[in-house]
Each structure stands twice: as structure tokens, then as C-alpha cells.
Design a protein around this motif. Structure first.
Motif, PDB file in Angstrom:
ATOM      1  N   UNK A  75      11.154  -1.765 -17.317  1.00 21.83           N
ATOM      2  CA  UNK A  75      11.612  -1.709 -15.948  1.00 21.83           C
ATOM      3  C   UNK A  75      10.948  -2.838 -15.168  1.00 21.83           C
ATOM      4  N   UNK A  76      11.666  -3.422 -14.250  1.00 27.19           N
ATOM      5  CA  UNK A  76      11.136  -4.528 -13.453  1.00 27.19           C
ATOM      6  C   UNK A  76      10.033  -4.030 -12.535  1.00 27.19           C
ATOM      7  N   UNK A  77       9.042  -4.873 -12.361  1.00 29.30           N
ATOM      8  CA  UNK A  77       7.931  -4.542 -11.494  1.00 29.30           C
ATOM      9  C   UNK A  77       8.330  -4.777 -10.044  1.00 29.30           C
ATOM     10  N   UNK A  78       7.982  -3.850  -9.185  1.00 28.19           N
ATOM     11  CA  UNK A  78       8.288  -3.973  -7.764  1.00 28.19           C
ATOM     12  C   UNK A  78       7.288  -4.912  -7.128  1.00 28.19           C
ATOM     13  N   UNK A  79       7.807  -5.886  -6.344  1.00 28.05           N
ATOM     14  CA  UNK A  79       6.928  -6.810  -5.639  1.00 28.05           C
ATOM     15  C   UNK A  79       7.338  -6.855  -4.185  1.00 28.05           C
ATOM     16  N   UNK A  80       6.366  -6.835  -3.324  1.00 30.03           N
ATOM     17  CA  UNK A  80       6.629  -6.983  -1.895  1.00 30.03           C
ATOM     18  C   UNK A  80       5.508  -7.793  -1.282  1.00 30.03           C
ATOM     19  N   UNK A  81       5.871  -8.690  -0.373  1.00 26.61           N
ATOM     20  CA  UNK A  81       4.851  -9.465   0.324  1.00 26.61           C
ATOM     21  C   UNK A  81       4.136  -8.612   1.362  1.00 26.61           C
ATOM     22  N   UNK A  82       4.702  -7.445   1.685  1.00 29.66           N
ATOM     23  CA  UNK A  82       4.034  -6.528   2.596  1.00 29.66           C
ATOM     24  C   UNK A  82       2.979  -5.745   1.836  1.00 29.66           C
ATOM     25  N   UNK A  83       1.778  -5.697   2.379  1.00 31.44           N
ATOM     26  CA  UNK A  83       0.745  -4.845   1.818  1.00 31.44           C
ATOM     27  C   UNK A  83       0.982  -3.443   2.366  1.00 31.44           C
ATOM     28  N   UNK A  84       1.276  -2.466   1.507  1.00 30.66           N
ATOM     29  CA  UNK A  84       1.511  -1.115   2.025  1.00 30.66           C
ATOM     30  C   UNK A  84       0.347  -0.657   2.891  1.00 30.66           C
ATOM     31  N   UNK A  85       0.679  -0.216   4.091  1.00 31.55           N
ATOM     32  CA  UNK A  85      -0.354   0.222   5.017  1.00 31.55           C
ATOM     33  C   UNK A  85      -0.964  -0.919   5.814  1.00 31.55           C
ATOM     34  N   UNK A  86      -0.563  -2.169   5.543  1.00 29.46           N
ATOM     35  CA  UNK A  86      -1.084  -3.323   6.270  1.00 29.46           C
ATOM     36  C   UNK A  86      -0.430  -3.466   7.631  1.00 29.46           C
ATOM     37  N   UNK A  87      -0.943  -4.390   8.426  1.00 27.85           N
ATOM     38  CA  UNK A  87      -0.446  -4.608   9.777  1.00 27.85           C
ATOM     39  C   UNK A  87       1.010  -5.057   9.781  1.00 27.85           C
ATOM     40  N   UNK A  88       1.358  -6.033   8.934  1.00 26.80           N
ATOM     41  CA  UNK A  88       2.745  -6.496   8.866  1.00 26.80           C
ATOM     42  C   UNK A  88       3.694  -5.387   8.468  1.00 26.80           C
ATOM     43  N   UNK A  89       3.295  -4.619   7.490  1.00 27.58           N
ATOM     44  CA  UNK A  89       4.091  -3.484   7.024  1.00 27.58           C
ATOM     45  C   UNK A  89       4.275  -2.476   8.164  1.00 27.58           C
ATOM     46  N   UNK A  90       3.180  -2.160   8.866  1.00 28.14           N
ATOM     47  CA  UNK A  90       3.221  -1.191   9.960  1.00 28.14           C
ATOM     48  C   UNK A  90       4.134  -1.662  11.083  1.00 28.14           C
ATOM     49  N   UNK A  91       3.983  -2.919  11.526  1.00 26.57           N
ATOM     50  CA  UNK A  91       4.804  -3.422  12.628  1.00 26.57           C
ATOM     51  C   UNK A  91       6.275  -3.543  12.241  1.00 26.57           C
ATOM     52  N   UNK A  92       6.567  -3.841  10.987  1.00 29.62           N
ATOM     53  CA  UNK A  92       7.965  -3.901  10.554  1.00 29.62           C
ATOM     54  C   UNK A  92       8.595  -2.519  10.669  1.00 29.62           C
ATOM     55  N   UNK A  93       7.864  -1.484  10.290  1.00 29.36           N
ATOM     56  CA  UNK A  93       8.386  -0.115  10.389  1.00 29.36           C
ATOM     57  C   UNK A  93       8.454   0.353  11.833  1.00 29.36           C
ATOM     58  N   UNK A  94       7.424   0.026  12.622  1.00 27.34           N
ATOM     59  CA  UNK A  94       7.394   0.422  14.032  1.00 27.34           C
ATOM     60  C   UNK A  94       8.547  -0.218  14.794  1.00 27.34           C
ATOM     61  N   UNK A  95       8.780  -1.516  14.582  1.00 22.40           N
ATOM     62  CA  UNK A  95       9.877  -2.183  15.273  1.00 22.40           C
ATOM     63  C   UNK A  95      11.223  -1.640  14.792  1.00 22.40           C
ATOM     64  N   UNK A  96      11.327  -1.295  13.520  1.00 23.38           N
ATOM     65  CA  UNK A  96      12.579  -0.718  13.020  1.00 23.38           C
ATOM     66  C   UNK A  96      12.879   0.605  13.729  1.00 23.38           C
ATOM     67  N   UNK A  97      11.877   1.437  13.885  1.00 27.98           N
ATOM     68  CA  UNK A  97      12.070   2.722  14.559  1.00 27.98           C
ATOM     69  C   UNK A  97      12.479   2.514  16.018  1.00 27.98           C
ATOM     70  N   UNK A  98      11.811   1.586  16.701  1.00 25.92           N
ATOM     71  CA  UNK A  98      12.170   1.309  18.090  1.00 25.92           C
ATOM     72  C   UNK A  98      13.593   0.754  18.180  1.00 25.92           C
TER      73      UNK A  98
END
Length: 121
Positions: A1-24
Motif C-alpha cells: 500500500x502506498x505510504x501517506x505523505x502530507x506536508x502538514x504536520x498533524x497537530x501543527x500550526x499550519x494543519x490547525x489553521x487550515x482546518x480552522x479556516x475551513x470550518x469558518x
């Protein structure tokens, strides 16, 4: 199975703001869509009506916050998608600078238009 890669660090600031802005954005877009498609039908939306809505400080601030949030969410998402595709080194820095300048220009122009429409400039 392919390995999942994301430039977002789970729980990091970029990850958090991307989710927060999506919700808003979901809430703001629902408000915007409801107001301009159900309360005021498309054929009723006029330049003068837009000016009248922008004169309401709450509406004006909501639309500016909508603009800033959408610009950040979009620029951050595009940048991280490119990083996920393998963008590195100098190209990564140049793309970040170009996207940041484009986002700032968009926010500056949009804020200026909103303030003019609201009669504040």
C-alpha cells in the motif's frame, strides 16, 4: 500500500489553521449563499444593494474576514499541495514568496473595494 505523505504536520500550526479556516469558510459561505440566493434572489442583487449591505459594519467586517480567511486557506492549500508533489529548495521559496504576495495583493484589493463600497473611503 502506498505510504501517506502530507506536508502538514498533524497537530501543527499550519494543519490547525487550515482546518480552522475551513470550518469558518463553511459557515461564512453558508451565510453568504443564504443571504444572496434565498433572502435576495440573484436578479435582486444590485450594485446599490451591495453598497447598502457593506454600509452595515457587521456585514462589512464579516465579508473582510471571509476574504482574508479564503485567501489564507487557498494560498496555504495550494502551497502545501505543491510541496506534497515534491517542490523543494529554491523553487519552494520562490513559490512561497509568489503565493504570499498574490494573497496579500488579493486581500489588500478586496479590502479596499469593500471599504469603498461601504463608504468608508
Amino acid at each position: 500500500m502506498a505510504e501517506r505523505y502530507s506536508s502538514f504536520t498533524p497537530g501543527g500550526t499550519g494543519w490547525f489553521f487550515q482546518r480552522l479556516t475551513a470550518a469558518f469558510l463553511v459557515v461564512a459561505l453558508a451565510f453568504h449563499f443564504f443571504l444572496l440566493h434565498f433572502v435576495n434572489h440573484a436578479y435582486e442583487v444590485t450594485f446599490l444593494g451591495t453598497q447598502a449591505r457593506m454600509e452595515n459594519i457587521g456585514y462589512l467586517l464579516t465579508m473582510i474576514l471571509f476574504l482574508v480567511t479564503a485567501a489564507f486557506h487557498g494560498v496555504n492549500g495550494v502551497y502545501n499541495a505543491l510541496v506534497n508533489q515534491g517542490l523543494k529548495g529554491t523553487q519552494k521559496k520562490v513559490i512561497l514568496a509568489v503565493l504570499t504576495l498574490a494573497g496579500l495583493a488579493l486581500v489588500a484589493q478586496g479590502t479596499y473595494v469593500a471599504l469603498v463600497m461601504g463608504g468608508m473611503i
